[in-house]
Design a protein around this motif. Structure first.
Motif, PDB file in Angstrom:
ATOM      1  N   GLU A  57      -0.719 -46.435 -69.839  1.00 41.36           N
ATOM      2  CA  GLU A  57      -1.816 -46.391 -68.859  1.00 41.36           C
ATOM      3  C   GLU A  57      -1.691 -47.472 -67.802  1.00 41.36           C
ATOM      4  O   GLU A  57      -2.539 -47.580 -66.925  1.00 41.36           O
ATOM      5  CB  GLU A  57      -3.157 -46.565 -69.575  1.00 41.36           C
ATOM      6  CG  GLU A  57      -3.572 -45.361 -70.387  1.00 41.36           C
ATOM      7  CD  GLU A  57      -4.553 -45.747 -71.455  1.00 41.36           C
ATOM      8  OE1 GLU A  57      -4.258 -46.704 -72.202  1.00 41.36           O
ATOM      9  OE2 GLU A  57      -5.603 -45.116 -71.544  1.00 41.36           O
ATOM     10  N   ARG A 180      -3.868 -37.652 -79.190  1.00 39.43           N
ATOM     11  CA  ARG A 180      -3.411 -37.137 -77.880  1.00 39.43           C
ATOM     12  C   ARG A 180      -2.300 -36.113 -78.059  1.00 39.43           C
ATOM     13  O   ARG A 180      -1.377 -36.309 -78.845  1.00 39.43           O
ATOM     14  CB  ARG A 180      -2.886 -38.281 -77.010  1.00 39.43           C
ATOM     15  CG  ARG A 180      -3.934 -39.247 -76.554  1.00 39.43           C
ATOM     16  CD  ARG A 180      -3.497 -40.012 -75.309  1.00 39.43           C
ATOM     17  NE  ARG A 180      -2.224 -40.680 -75.454  1.00 39.43           N
ATOM     18  CZ  ARG A 180      -1.183 -40.505 -74.641  1.00 39.43           C
ATOM     19  NH1 ARG A 180      -1.247 -39.652 -73.625  1.00 39.43           N
ATOM     20  NH2 ARG A 180      -0.054 -41.170 -74.838  1.00 39.43           N
ATOM     21  N   GLU A 183      -1.651 -32.405 -72.125  1.00 39.00           N
ATOM     22  CA  GLU A 183      -2.933 -31.945 -71.595  1.00 39.00           C
ATOM     23  C   GLU A 183      -2.874 -30.520 -71.032  1.00 39.00           C
ATOM     24  O   GLU A 183      -3.878 -29.985 -70.593  1.00 39.00           O
ATOM     25  CB  GLU A 183      -3.394 -32.903 -70.493  1.00 39.00           C
ATOM     26  CG  GLU A 183      -3.684 -34.311 -70.991  1.00 39.00           C
ATOM     27  CD  GLU A 183      -5.065 -34.408 -71.607  1.00 39.00           C
ATOM     28  OE1 GLU A 183      -5.863 -33.489 -71.410  1.00 39.00           O
ATOM     29  OE2 GLU A 183      -5.335 -35.408 -72.292  1.00 39.00           O
ATOM     30  N   TYR A 227       0.560 -39.065 -68.487  1.00 35.69           N
ATOM     31  CA  TYR A 227       0.147 -39.186 -69.892  1.00 35.69           C
ATOM     32  C   TYR A 227       1.347 -39.467 -70.794  1.00 35.69           C
ATOM     33  O   TYR A 227       1.195 -39.642 -71.992  1.00 35.69           O
ATOM     34  CB  TYR A 227      -0.548 -37.896 -70.349  1.00 35.69           C
ATOM     35  CG  TYR A 227      -1.804 -37.597 -69.581  1.00 35.69           C
ATOM     36  CD1 TYR A 227      -3.030 -38.111 -69.985  1.00 35.69           C
ATOM     37  CD2 TYR A 227      -1.777 -36.806 -68.431  1.00 35.69           C
ATOM     38  CE1 TYR A 227      -4.179 -37.851 -69.276  1.00 35.69           C
ATOM     39  CE2 TYR A 227      -2.929 -36.536 -67.712  1.00 35.69           C
ATOM     40  CZ  TYR A 227      -4.126 -37.063 -68.145  1.00 35.69           C
ATOM     41  OH  TYR A 227      -5.272 -36.810 -67.439  1.00 35.69           O
ATOM     42  N   LYS A 229       3.730 -37.411 -71.826  1.00 38.57           N
ATOM     43  CA  LYS A 229       3.764 -36.410 -72.880  1.00 38.57           C
ATOM     44  C   LYS A 229       4.940 -35.446 -72.744  1.00 38.57           C
ATOM     45  O   LYS A 229       4.898 -34.341 -73.285  1.00 38.57           O
ATOM     46  CB  LYS A 229       2.420 -35.671 -72.934  1.00 38.57           C
ATOM     47  CG  LYS A 229       1.376 -36.436 -73.763  1.00 38.57           C
ATOM     48  CD  LYS A 229       1.813 -36.530 -75.219  1.00 38.57           C
ATOM     49  CE  LYS A 229       0.940 -37.419 -76.068  1.00 38.57           C
ATOM     50  NZ  LYS A 229       1.520 -37.640 -77.408  1.00 38.57           N
ATOM     51  N   HIS A 342      -8.724 -39.541 -68.454  1.00 41.62           N
ATOM     52  CA  HIS A 342      -8.133 -40.050 -67.214  1.00 41.62           C
ATOM     53  C   HIS A 342      -8.116 -39.013 -66.080  1.00 41.62           C
ATOM     54  O   HIS A 342      -7.043 -38.640 -65.567  1.00 41.62           O
ATOM     55  CB  HIS A 342      -6.714 -40.564 -67.457  1.00 41.62           C
ATOM     56  CG  HIS A 342      -6.681 -41.816 -68.272  1.00 41.62           C
ATOM     57  ND1 HIS A 342      -7.428 -42.934 -67.938  1.00 41.62           N
ATOM     58  CD2 HIS A 342      -6.018 -42.136 -69.400  1.00 41.62           C
ATOM     59  CE1 HIS A 342      -7.224 -43.873 -68.837  1.00 41.62           C
ATOM     60  NE2 HIS A 342      -6.390 -43.419 -69.737  1.00 41.62           N
ATOM     61  N   TYR A 345      -5.896 -39.452 -62.895  1.00 39.95           N
ATOM     62  CA  TYR A 345      -4.479 -39.086 -62.751  1.00 39.95           C
ATOM     63  C   TYR A 345      -4.332 -37.814 -61.914  1.00 39.95           C
ATOM     64  O   TYR A 345      -3.234 -37.446 -61.519  1.00 39.95           O
ATOM     65  CB  TYR A 345      -3.833 -38.873 -64.125  1.00 39.95           C
ATOM     66  CG  TYR A 345      -3.714 -40.122 -64.975  1.00 39.95           C
ATOM     67  CD1 TYR A 345      -3.890 -41.388 -64.439  1.00 39.95           C
ATOM     68  CD2 TYR A 345      -3.413 -40.026 -66.326  1.00 39.95           C
ATOM     69  CE1 TYR A 345      -3.780 -42.524 -65.232  1.00 39.95           C
ATOM     70  CE2 TYR A 345      -3.293 -41.159 -67.126  1.00 39.95           C
ATOM     71  CZ  TYR A 345      -3.489 -42.405 -66.566  1.00 39.95           C
ATOM     72  OH  TYR A 345      -3.374 -43.516 -67.348  1.00 39.95           O
ATOM     73  N   PRO A 349      -6.452 -32.448 -66.425  1.00 40.54           N
ATOM     74  CA  PRO A 349      -6.100 -32.258 -67.844  1.00 40.54           C
ATOM     75  C   PRO A 349      -7.007 -31.251 -68.535  1.00 40.54           C
ATOM     76  O   PRO A 349      -8.171 -31.094 -68.181  1.00 40.54           O
ATOM     77  CB  PRO A 349      -6.321 -33.657 -68.437  1.00 40.54           C
ATOM     78  CG  PRO A 349      -7.348 -34.292 -67.549  1.00 40.54           C
ATOM     79  CD  PRO A 349      -7.053 -33.763 -66.169  1.00 40.54           C
TER      80      PRO A 349
END
Ligand code: SF4
Ligand code: SF4
Length: 435
Positions: A57, A180, A183, A227, A229, A342, A345, A349
């Motif tokens: 982050e 998490r 997203e 993120y 991911k 978030h 961003y 998401p």
């Protein structure tokens, strides 16, 4: 209007016990292979903490990472005189394997050879890195061992600006778990940053996937996803990511993480949204407006005009019916108790969270009442153990009001249900007070 369907998830954070069952079952199903040892499509972070990969982050501090422009938008930082070339040809700084972690095992010999100690375990995590035996200092959710109270937790970027509200003393610390996954964003920056066009968003349900045949291993998606991911498989040289368990979804069963979740806190469902509004919503000037802007792109399938337009757009009738009943839709759209992670961003998401209604420290200590006591309900919110500002930094780009609204609703619901469970008459005025 362009109506599209999207698979989405809501997680109720008050119910997460941090057991990591979701992570382990996901790993067994999806990343139990060479090259993905360090990869957790699903991870569970202890907050406050640095997350996984650590400091994801805080990419503004990474050379070549993300930087906030004067207008508040995040953009990729290009370093020195290389400027745009650096961004295009040499991938901006990626998380290193140390930021994820090098898979390790315990050095069990220390169990026998270590001197007696008042603390344990004495076995040290160790790994063979570049042929050398190394003591490990970090791994996925290392913060859990630190109890949310010590050195690493204090460096959580989401604590920035609210340090005076947080006390790292044991009686006053706070912590909660944040599971998490990818997203499956409405505006996925991983797809936008891929030079090979290998990442795509399925038009039927919005699941974001990597085409393994097209991927050329540029890893722009890894730096492009705020993120963090998308993961690089260093054996195959391809990017990999959470698939929302699409082979299971296609036959009507939930994702592995949702099915195995011990706390039963993951809700899965369909949302309908207006794809024509996505970019406009992702571009609103003020970060504080992003949560509502994103909520406004969702359409209500209970509106006959929307249901009809969805049918015209080719969305199957049973999907439209499913969207009407979707628990995700109700939590986001009807009850307005779920918030995006978030939103600043700006990728829109689609995994949202019901923030934790933590114990109310001062009120409990001073009066014995807790957050379910209707006499103290709203005063209690002011004394929450988890600073509302911290939750706002995670879920509403720092705007505390929407978080307060959700917490009041959760407290009211608990109070209402407590009356019922104790056999009394629920006080309807409590529910009315929070809408
Ligand atoms: Fe892509 Fe990252 Fe969004 Fe997942 S979270 S869809 S990987 S940008
Ligand atoms: Fe939390 Fe459920 Fe995962 Fe356990 S399985 S860590 S309760 S999300």
């Amino acid at each position: 209007m362009k109506i599209m369907a999207q698979m989405a998830m809501v997680m109720n954070l008050d119910k997460c016990i941090g057991c990591h069952t979701c992570s382990v079952t996901c790993k067994q199903a999806w990343t139990n292979r060479a090259g993905t040892e360090y990869v957790w499509f699903n991870n569970v972070e202890t907050r406050p903490g640095l997350g996984y990969p650590r400091t994801y982050e805080d990419q503004e501090t990474w050379e070549g990472g993300w930087v906030r422009k004067a207008n508040g938008r995040l953009t990729l930082r290009a370093g020195g005189r290389w400027k745009k070339l650096a961004t295009i040809f040499s991938n901006p700084k990626l998380p290193s394997i140390e930021d994820y972690y090098e898979p390790w095992t315990y050095d069990y010999a220390t169990l026998l050879s270590s001197p007696a100690s008042s603390t344990f375990p004495v076995a040290r995590p160790q790994s063979l890195i570049s042929g050398k035996q190394m003591n490990i200092q970090w791994s996925a959710n290392w913060d859990d061992d630190l109890g949310g109270s010590l050195e690493h937790a204090a460096k959580d970027p989401m604590l920035k600006g609210i340090e005076d509200k947080v006390k790292f003393e044991f009686e006053q610390t706070f912590m909660f778990y944040l599971p998490r996954i990818c997203e499956h964003c409405l505006n996925p920056s991983c797809a936008a940053s891929c030079p090979s066009g290998a990442i795509y968003k399925r038009s039927e349900d919005g699941i974001v996937l990597v085409d393994q045949d097209k991927c050329r291993g540029w890893r722009m998606c890894v730096s492009g996803c705020p993120y963090k991911k998308v993961y690089f498989n260093h054996k195959t040289g391809k990017a990999e990511k959470c698939t929302f368990c699409y082979p299971r979804i296609e036959v009507g069963i939930p994702t592995v993480c949702a099915e195995t979740c011990v706390g039963r806190l993951r809700y899965i469902g369909l949302m309908l949204y207006d794809a024509d509004k996505v970019l406009e919503a992702a571009s609103v000037e003020n970060d504080h407006d992003l949560y509502e802007a994103q909520r406004d792109v969702f359409l209500d399938p209970n509106d006959p005009a929307v249901a009809h337009a969805a049918e015209q757009a080719g969305i199957p009738l049973d999907w439209i019916e499913a969207a009407k009943k979707s628990p995700v839709r109700r939590l986001i759209q009807d009850y307005k108790v779920a918030l995006p992670l978030h939103p600043e961003y700006r990728t829109m998401p689609m995994v949202w969270y019901i923030p934790p209604l933590s114990p109310v420290v001062d009120v409990v200590r001073d009066t014995g009442f807790d957050a379910e006591d209707k006499g103290n309900l709203f005063a209690a919110i002011e004394a929450l153990r988890i600073p509302v500002e911290y939750l706002a930094n995670l879920f509403t780009a720092g705007d505390v009001e929407p978080v307060n609204d959700v917490l009041r609703k959760l407290a009211a619901m608990r109070s209402f249900m407590r009356d019922i469970n104790l056999g009394g008459d629920p006080d309807a005025s409590i529910a009315e007070a929070v809408g």
